[in-house]
Structures are given as C-alpha cells and as structure tokens.
Scaffold this active site. Structure first.
Site, PDB file in Angstrom:
ATOM      1  N   LYS A 124      -7.003  19.119  15.024  1.00 35.29           N
ATOM      2  CA  LYS A 124      -7.457  17.995  15.860  1.00 35.29           C
ATOM      3  C   LYS A 124      -8.464  17.111  15.146  1.00 35.29           C
ATOM      4  CE  LYS A 124      -9.266  19.634  19.597  1.00 35.29           C
ATOM      5  NZ  LYS A 124      -9.131  21.097  19.580  1.00 35.29           N
ATOM      6  N   ARG A 126     -10.779  20.090  28.626  1.00 32.43           N
ATOM      7  CA  ARG A 126     -10.383  21.433  28.210  1.00 32.43           C
ATOM      8  C   ARG A 126     -10.050  22.304  29.402  1.00 32.43           C
ATOM      9  NH1 ARG A 126     -13.014  21.542  23.068  1.00 32.43           N
ATOM     10  NH2 ARG A 126     -12.593  23.400  21.862  1.00 32.43           N
ATOM     11  N   ARG A 175     -11.977  27.876   7.388  1.00 36.00           N
ATOM     12  CA  ARG A 175     -12.574  26.557   7.584  1.00 36.00           C
ATOM     13  C   ARG A 175     -14.030  26.515   7.136  1.00 36.00           C
ATOM     14  NH1 ARG A 175     -12.128  23.467  13.268  1.00 36.00           N
ATOM     15  NH2 ARG A 175     -13.538  25.042  14.075  1.00 36.00           N
ATOM     16  N   ARG A 194     -18.825  27.636  10.485  1.00 36.45           N
ATOM     17  CA  ARG A 194     -19.357  27.501  11.835  1.00 36.45           C
ATOM     18  C   ARG A 194     -19.562  28.876  12.463  1.00 36.45           C
ATOM     19  NH1 ARG A 194     -15.856  23.308  15.252  1.00 36.45           N
ATOM     20  NH2 ARG A 194     -15.800  25.056  16.686  1.00 36.45           N
ATOM     21  N   ARG A 251     -11.768  32.403  21.402  1.00 38.89           N
ATOM     22  CA  ARG A 251     -11.520  30.971  21.611  1.00 38.89           C
ATOM     23  C   ARG A 251     -10.033  30.702  21.821  1.00 38.89           C
ATOM     24  NH1 ARG A 251     -13.936  28.936  16.436  1.00 38.89           N
ATOM     25  NH2 ARG A 251     -13.096  26.898  16.934  1.00 38.89           N
TER      26      ARG A 251
END
Ligand code: ADP
Ligand code: ZN
Length: 224
Positions: free
Chosen positions: A19, A94, A133, A166, A177
C-alpha cells in the site's frame, strides 16, 4: 471544472500488500494529498501527544486503534485545503464502522468516494514482505532486505539516514496484524463491492511497477 475530475480514493490492502509504495506513486502521478493514518499515528507517538500515547498501546500489540480516535484524526485532515479537490486514503477505513463514518462525513459535504482499490496479495507473501521491511529514520523511505535492498546495508540511499525495523513488524505482532486484517478490514471489500466502486489490483509476485500499471489503468487519465 476540476470538480468533475475529483479523485477521492481509498487504497485497501493487508499489511505488507505494498500500500505505502503504491500510495507514493499515486499521489505523485495525480497530485493528491496522501492521508495515511498509520503515519499520522506514528507522528503523534513521536511528538509524545496524549493521543499518541493512547494509540501506541494498540499499535505495538498489532491491534487497531479505537475508531473514535482514528476518525477524529481523519475528519480533521479532510477539512484541510489541500484535500478539497481529492485525496488518497491509505490505511483508513479499516473497519466497517470507520467506513460508515467516512461515507457520512463525505456525504454531508456533497462528496463521495470515487475509487476503492484493493491490493490483492496472497497471505504467505505478506508475512515474508513484512519481516524484511526496513524504514529510514530520517526520511521515512521504505526498503526490503531481499526485494528492495539499499546499496549499503542499514543505510538509506536517498539521505544516508539509519534504517530500522518498525516495532510492529516483529513476527508475533505481524501474525496478529494479519489476523486483525482478515477479521475486521477484509469485510470492507464486500462493503465497497456492493457500492460498485471497488477495483482489484493483483500484487502477488509482482514488481511495484507492474502493480502501478494496473492502478493507473483503474484511475485513468492524467493528473487533474
Ligand atoms: P500496516 O498497513 O502495514 O499495518 P499502518 O502504518 O497502516 O501499517 O498501520 C499500523 C498500525 O496503526 C495498525 O496496526 C493500527 O494499530 C494503527 N492504525 C492505522 N490506521 C488505523 C485505522 N484506520 N484504524 C485503527 N487503527 C489504525
Ligand atoms: Zn532516508
């Protein structure tokens, strides 16, 4: 008039679906403000605001921040000047509750969403992407240790800043998540399909450029 070209876009996709990457390209191509609730919440945390402290507990656990908090943030942002002629929402809504509030908010101003784009990526790929990531602490640019590595490990190509992972990208939190996404956010696909504004872009095993080609096809035309 510019109004007829207004693009009010929602980008839907699981954590790790790409995204953020697609959002950057969309706002650059179409000249839209990028409204990313995750970024806004992280900014509030960095500033140490009351709201940031409240949000942090949920985010670190991979849970959703309460609707009321997030809706407040988005409502304020949407009234700013640069969002009057279009916007890209990334990470919001969301939940069905958030989607209904957004519909009401826009409807009250005689506006509505023009496009909802779902980035569809197979589940097993999502976890792999999130684990690798990395983000630049200074400029926020994103990398992946395997798929999109910086020239020098741990250092941002763009600004020389330090790359970090993160807090919510660790394995256990990632699993949570993804479960939260399936349970609370995926129902939005049907919500928007029923409104006939849903389009799907396939991201599985594809480079960002290939995904963006699909996205640009959906959004059409040049910048307004
Ligand atoms: P990702 O899409 O990779 O999970 P985001 O930066 O969009 O990353 O979101 C990170 C976290 O911020 C979420 O796990 C959640 O805790 C919180 N958050 C962001 N947007 C929302 C939202 N619309 N509603 C509730 N919580 C949100
Ligand atoms: Zn950087």
């Amino acid at each position: 008039m510019a109004r007829t070209r207004e693009r009010n876009i929602v980008l839907l996709g699981a954590p790790g679906s790409g995204k953020g990457t697609q959002a950057e390209r969309i706002v650059a191509r179409y000249g839209l403000p990028h409204i990313a609730t995750g970024d806004m919440l992280r900014a509030a945390i960095a500033k140490g605001t009351e709201m940031g402290r409240e949000a942090r507990r949920f985010m670190d656990a991979g849970e959703l921040v309460p609707d009321e908090v997030v809706i407040g943030v988005v409502r304020e942002r949407l009234t700013e000047d640069d969002a009057r002629e279009g916007f890209l929402l990334d990470g919001f809504p969301r939940t069905i509750g958030q989607a209904e509030r957004l519909d009401a908010l826009l409807g009250g101003a005689g506006r509505g969403l023009t496009h909802v784009i779902q980035l569809d990526v197979p589940e097993d790929e999502l976890a792999e992407r999130l684990a690798g990531r990395r983000l630049c602490r200074a400029c926020g640019k994103g990398y992946h240790v395997v798929f999109d590595p910086p020239a020098r490990a741990g250092v941002c190509d763009a600004c020389g800043g330090e790359l970090y992972q993160r807090a919510d990208d660790d394995e256990t939190t990632v699993r949570n998540r993804l479960a939260v996404y399936r349970a609370q956010t995926e129902p939005l696909v049907e919500h928007y399909r029923a409104k006939c504004i849903l389009s799907i872009a396939f991201g599985g095993g594809k480079m960002p450029d290939e995904v963006f080609e699909q996205v640009a096809e959906i959004l059409g035309g040049a910048a307004s």
